[in-house]
Design a protein around this motif. Structure first.
Motif, PDB file in Angstrom:
ATOM      1  N   GLY A  93       9.061  64.183 -14.712  1.00  0.00           N
ATOM      2  CA  GLY A  93      10.484  64.251 -15.400  1.00  0.00           C
ATOM      3  C   GLY A  93      10.353  64.582 -16.983  1.00  0.00           C
ATOM      4  N   HIS A  94       9.096  64.895 -17.382  1.00  0.00           N
ATOM      5  CA  HIS A  94       9.030  64.926 -18.839  1.00  0.00           C
ATOM      6  C   HIS A  94       9.897  66.199 -19.425  1.00  0.00           C
ATOM      7  N   ARG A  95      10.354  65.968 -20.574  1.00  0.00           N
ATOM      8  CA  ARG A  95      11.227  66.946 -21.086  1.00  0.00           C
ATOM      9  C   ARG A  95      12.286  67.454 -20.409  1.00  0.00           C
ATOM     10  N   THR A  96      13.005  66.314 -19.603  1.00  0.00           N
ATOM     11  CA  THR A  96      14.322  66.645 -18.928  1.00  0.00           C
ATOM     12  C   THR A  96      15.384  65.657 -19.443  1.00  0.00           C
ATOM     13  N   THR A  98      15.816  62.817 -20.956  1.00  0.00           N
ATOM     14  CA  THR A  98      15.879  62.158 -22.202  1.00  0.00           C
ATOM     15  C   THR A  98      15.744  63.294 -23.462  1.00  0.00           C
ATOM     16  N   HIS A  99      15.592  64.392 -23.058  1.00  0.00           N
ATOM     17  CA  HIS A  99      15.660  65.538 -24.275  1.00  0.00           C
ATOM     18  C   HIS A  99      17.015  66.256 -23.940  1.00  0.00           C
ATOM     19  N   THR A 100      18.068  65.514 -23.730  1.00  0.00           N
ATOM     20  CA  THR A 100      19.488  66.245 -23.866  1.00  0.00           C
ATOM     21  C   THR A 100      20.399  65.644 -24.804  1.00  0.00           C
ATOM     22  N   VAL A 196      17.526  65.616 -33.215  1.00  0.00           N
ATOM     23  CA  VAL A 196      16.405  65.911 -33.978  1.00  0.00           C
ATOM     24  C   VAL A 196      14.922  66.238 -33.261  1.00  0.00           C
ATOM     25  N   HIS A 197      14.730  65.052 -32.553  1.00  0.00           N
ATOM     26  CA  HIS A 197      13.456  64.975 -31.578  1.00  0.00           C
ATOM     27  C   HIS A 197      13.532  66.555 -30.538  1.00  0.00           C
ATOM     28  N   CYS A 198      14.867  66.700 -30.132  1.00  0.00           N
ATOM     29  CA  CYS A 198      15.073  67.893 -28.967  1.00  0.00           C
ATOM     30  C   CYS A 198      14.953  69.168 -29.861  1.00  0.00           C
ATOM     31  N   GLY A 200      13.195  69.581 -32.316  1.00  0.00           N
ATOM     32  CA  GLY A 200      11.584  69.699 -32.783  1.00  0.00           C
ATOM     33  C   GLY A 200      10.970  70.382 -31.611  1.00  0.00           C
ATOM     34  N   ASP A 201      11.129  69.557 -30.681  1.00  0.00           N
ATOM     35  CA  ASP A 201      10.505  70.266 -29.162  1.00  0.00           C
ATOM     36  C   ASP A 201      10.781  71.771 -28.875  1.00  0.00           C
ATOM     37  N   ALA A 202      12.263  71.898 -29.129  1.00  0.00           N
ATOM     38  CA  ALA A 202      12.640  73.391 -29.024  1.00  0.00           C
ATOM     39  C   ALA A 202      11.530  74.434 -29.648  1.00  0.00           C
TER      40      ALA A 202
HETATM   41 ZN   LIG Z   1       9.670  65.372 -26.642  1.00  0.00          ZN
END
Ligand SMILES: [Zn+2]
Length: 264
Positions: A93-96, A98-100, A196-198, A200-202
């Motif tokens: 489930g990583h980067r799904t 919780t990254h929205t 902001v986290h998302c 950054g990951d983008a």
């Molecule tokens: Zn992340």
């Protein structure tokens, strides 16, 4: 991005909100500016609760490790249940979820509700969690060398002192000024930190499905990001030598703006 860059960009983003608020005649009292920046720095680590090697999953001992496992399972289940034909099969489930933006808004609303219904203890709990995360993110070298218990003690004393600072100024009533609306703003740095986290990951190679569940073409989990040549690998020199100093400088300038140093 890695923890320190996420936290620093979170703090800088809240200071930016402070500068914008000052320009729009809603200046933040200093405790709101400082506490918001620390909450946002901590919240900017939170989406990685779906990854067991992440700072947040290790920050609160067995509690966060268990929470991490549960979050990963829920995220993976949500991915499988909502994916369209164009979304690839995946194994975790990583980067799904919780990254929205949906997760960001839920978390922020939840925090405001806790502050609303939980009173001072609710606020203290939110402050404690985010201060521990902010210390782990911003002072990661020192945090890594000291024991977890020391960081928790620092988080607890910090939360107590900052709650007092908010109480004794009009820092608790920023933006939402009617009686009974105190601390409602506390959800804002939490939403902002997640977003902001998302973002950054983008910027990294794999992108980030921040727009879920809005479908884009044949995908609902479309990994948003700039064109491929502009992306970098998490923890690469771009992040450490370019982005980190930029966040630092931008945050400093924004803080001066928020405190009204540039006049107006
Ligand atoms: Zn992340």
């Amino acid at each position: 991005m890695m923890g320190p860059a996420h936290s620093l960009s979170g703090a800088a983003a809240w200071l930016g909100v402070g500068a914008a608020a000052a320009a729009l005649n809603h200046p933040m009292p200093w405790p709101t500016l400082v506490v918001g920046a620390l909450i946002c720095a901590g919240a900017a680590l939170a989406p990685d609760l779906d990854h067991k090697a992440a700072t947040i999953s290790r920050a609160f001992g067995p509690i966060s490790r268990t929470l991490c496992e549960v979050t990963d399972k829920i995220s993976y289940a949500t991915y499988k249940a909502t994916r369209k034909a164009g979304d690839p099969r995946r194994s975790g489930g990583h980067r799904t979820l919780t990254h929205t933006w949906v997760w960001a808004v839920l978390l922020g609303t939840g925090a405001s509700a806790i502050a609303w219904f939980g009173g001072r203890w609710g606020v203290l709990a939110i402050l404690f969690i985010h201060l521990v995360l902010a210390v782990e993110g911003l002072l990661w070298r020192q945090a890594r060398m000291s024991s977890d218990v020391l960081v928790w003690l620092l988080g607890a004393t910090g939360a107590w002192m900052l709650a007092d600072a908010l109480d004794s100024s009009n820092g608790k009533g920023w933006l939402f000024t009617h009686p009974g609306q105190q601390y409602l703003w506390i959800g804002l740095p939490i939403v902002l930190g997640s977003i902001v986290h998302c973002l950054g990951d983008a910027l990294t190679v794999s992108g980030c499905p921040v727009l879920w569940p809005i479908p884009i073409g044949r995908r609902r989990w479309y990994p948003i990001g700039p064109p491929k040549p502009m992306r970098f690998r998490a923890g690469s020199w771009v992040e450490i030598k370019v982005l980190t100093p930029v966040f630092f400088a931008a945050g400093g300038l924004a803080a001066l703006g928020a405190l009204g140093v540039f006049g107006g």
